[in-house]
Design a protein around this motif. Structure first.
Motif, PDB file in Angstrom:
ATOM      1  N   VAL A  30       0.976   4.108  -3.063  1.00  0.00           N
ATOM      2  CA  VAL A  30       0.628   5.525  -2.939  1.00  0.00           C
ATOM      3  C   VAL A  30       1.850   6.436  -3.090  1.00  0.00           C
ATOM      4  O   VAL A  30       1.706   7.609  -3.404  1.00  0.00           O
ATOM      5  CB  VAL A  30      -0.111   5.860  -1.617  1.00  0.00           C
ATOM      6  CG1 VAL A  30      -1.449   5.156  -1.558  1.00  0.00           C
ATOM      7  CG2 VAL A  30       0.745   5.541  -0.411  1.00  0.00           C
ATOM      8  N   SER A  31       3.054   5.879  -2.893  1.00  0.00           N
ATOM      9  CA  SER A  31       4.237   6.728  -3.053  1.00  0.00           C
ATOM     10  C   SER A  31       4.382   7.192  -4.505  1.00  0.00           C
ATOM     11  O   SER A  31       5.046   8.187  -4.782  1.00  0.00           O
ATOM     12  CB  SER A  31       5.503   5.986  -2.601  1.00  0.00           C
ATOM     13  OG  SER A  31       5.894   5.022  -3.553  1.00  0.00           O
ATOM     14  N   GLY A  81       0.822  -1.212   0.000  1.00  0.00           N
ATOM     15  CA  GLY A  81       0.000   0.000   0.000  1.00  0.00           C
ATOM     16  C   GLY A  81       0.854   1.259   0.000  1.00  0.00           C
ATOM     17  O   GLY A  81       0.616   2.185  -0.783  1.00  0.00           O
ATOM     18  N   ALA A  82       1.883   1.276   0.879  1.00  0.00           N
ATOM     19  CA  ALA A  82       2.762   2.449   0.944  1.00  0.00           C
ATOM     20  C   ALA A  82       3.508   2.636  -0.375  1.00  0.00           C
ATOM     21  O   ALA A  82       3.667   3.759  -0.865  1.00  0.00           O
ATOM     22  CB  ALA A  82       3.745   2.307   2.106  1.00  0.00           C
ATOM     23  N   ASP A  95       7.998  13.631  -4.606  1.00  0.00           N
ATOM     24  CA  ASP A  95       9.384  13.509  -4.141  1.00  0.00           C
ATOM     25  C   ASP A  95       9.516  12.500  -3.002  1.00  0.00           C
ATOM     26  O   ASP A  95      10.062  12.802  -1.961  1.00  0.00           O
ATOM     27  CB  ASP A  95       9.927  14.875  -3.716  1.00  0.00           C
ATOM     28  CG  ASP A  95       8.955  15.601  -2.801  1.00  0.00           C
ATOM     29  OD1 ASP A  95       7.826  15.089  -2.657  1.00  0.00           O
ATOM     30  OD2 ASP A  95       9.316  16.641  -2.250  1.00  0.00           O
ATOM     31  N   MET A  96       8.971  11.317  -3.225  1.00  0.00           N
ATOM     32  CA  MET A  96       9.069  10.277  -2.208  1.00  0.00           C
ATOM     33  C   MET A  96       9.586   8.984  -2.847  1.00  0.00           C
ATOM     34  O   MET A  96       8.835   8.244  -3.469  1.00  0.00           O
ATOM     35  CB  MET A  96       7.691  10.063  -1.570  1.00  0.00           C
ATOM     36  CG  MET A  96       7.547   8.916  -0.588  1.00  0.00           C
ATOM     37  SD  MET A  96       8.455   9.036   0.961  1.00  0.00           S
ATOM     38  CE  MET A  96       7.770  10.501   1.715  1.00  0.00           C
ATOM     39  N   ALA A 100       9.373   5.492   1.299  1.00  0.00           N
ATOM     40  CA  ALA A 100       7.967   5.178   1.591  1.00  0.00           C
ATOM     41  C   ALA A 100       7.876   3.845   2.335  1.00  0.00           C
ATOM     42  O   ALA A 100       7.115   3.697   3.295  1.00  0.00           O
ATOM     43  CB  ALA A 100       7.169   5.114   0.291  1.00  0.00           C
ATOM     44  N   LEU A 118       3.107  10.620  -4.847  1.00  0.00           N
ATOM     45  CA  LEU A 118       3.894  11.696  -4.248  1.00  0.00           C
ATOM     46  C   LEU A 118       5.106  11.969  -5.128  1.00  0.00           C
ATOM     47  O   LEU A 118       5.824  11.041  -5.502  1.00  0.00           O
ATOM     48  CB  LEU A 118       4.343  11.289  -2.839  1.00  0.00           C
ATOM     49  CG  LEU A 118       3.209  10.968  -1.848  1.00  0.00           C
ATOM     50  CD1 LEU A 118       3.748  10.263  -0.629  1.00  0.00           C
ATOM     51  CD2 LEU A 118       2.477  12.242  -1.467  1.00  0.00           C
TER      52      LEU A 118
END
Lengths: 91, 201
Positions: B84-85, B80-81, B90-91, B96, B88
């Motif tokens: 969704v990264s 999941g992380a 700049d992730m 993440a 974003l």
């Protein structure tokens, strides 16, 4: 970082051995909270003196929120797979 | 909930003192944090190793099905992380994953990540994992209704063994408290190991 893991493992072994002495375990519990407060205060100090982090506090919070949402949805979805596991009618 | 508020207050007080410019010149708190971190991990280990419930929860192999819960929570959280990264800008994926691997254990994950990576990512880890704990406390009844009794345990991550255990037992049922304890303990043990593995990869 490796030393940190070694401290963690050493702690678990010490805790296991010291289990008959629960007052020692309670002391470790209380010390843990003390260290956590100290470290988070220091993290706050560093953030307060670091203009770059402070200026980006909003975007960092947004990133945190998005990651949290992903982690929660992902983990809740993943445990749904257990519904496919055959269960014995034991209760 | 009370302890999360105290944590935020302590963190906020730190920011306040930092902003006030009252720190003596040349004072660099980061010089000492490494040793405090060693002491912290030693104490966390002692609390876990000395807790009777922890060992009985880990030894409880009555049901193989429950053994899969922390594994699935780990896979789901990291997937999941990671997904969704992408949203974003700049992730990096690695960052993440490290934040996700906190599993709600905000105090430990934020200080570990601050030390191993950066203050900025440490702040993200603190806020993100704090949000995970607070969301579990607030959403537990809703999660049980829409996604089943394991849902608040998954959502709680590492906190399912202590801070969110009461709401899980209340809304998912007492018999699920054992699963919550097992999953929470396993994930708590995994937090430093996974963060270490992800950030040194």
């Amino acid at each position: 970082m490796a030393i940190i893991l070694l401290c963690f493992i050493a702690g678990i072994v010490i805790g296991r051995l010291a289990r008959p002495f629960q007052s020692l375990i309670r002391l470790a519990d209380r010390l843990t909270m003390g260290w956590v407060y100290a470290l988070l205060f220091v993290l706050g100090l560093s953030v307060g003196t670091n203009g770059e982090v402070l200026a980006n506090f909003g975007p960092l919070g947004l990133q945190a929120g998005v990651l949290t949402a992903g982690a929660i949805v992902g983990s809740v979805a993943a445990v749904q797979l257990l519904g496919l596991w055959p269960t014995r009618p034991d209760r | 909930m009370k302890s999360s508020l105290i944590i935020l207050a302590v963190f906020g007080a730190g920011i306040g003192v930092g902003l006030s410019g009252q720190l003596p010149a040349g004072f660099r708190p980061a010089d000492y944090t490494e040793y405090v971190l060693y002491a912290l991990l030693l104490c966390v280990g002692i609390s876990i190793g000395g807790d009777r419930h922890v060992w009985s929860a880990l030894r409880d192999r009555r049901n193989l099905r429950w053994g899969l819960v922390p594994l699935l929570v780990t896979i789901g959280t990291l997937a999941g992380a990671a997904l969704v990264s992408r949203l974003l800008s700049d992730m990096p994926l690695r960052d993440a994953l490290a934040v996700g691997a906190g599993f709600g254990y905000y105090s430990l994950s934020s200080v570990l990540i601050t030390q191993a990576h950066s203050e900025a990512l440490g702040v993200v880890a603190l806020l993100s994992n704090l949000m995970r704990e607070i969301s579990t406390l607030l959403l537990a009844p809703l999660l049980v209704r829409c996604c089943g009794r394991l849902a608040p345990i998954a959502c709680g991550g590492a906190t399912a063994m202590d801070s969110t255990l009461p709401v899980i037992a209340r809304f998912a049922g007492k018999e699920y408290a054992v699963v919550a304890l097992f999953s929470g303990v396993t994930l708590t043990l995994a937090v430093p190991v996974l963060i270490f593995a992800i950030l040194s990869a």
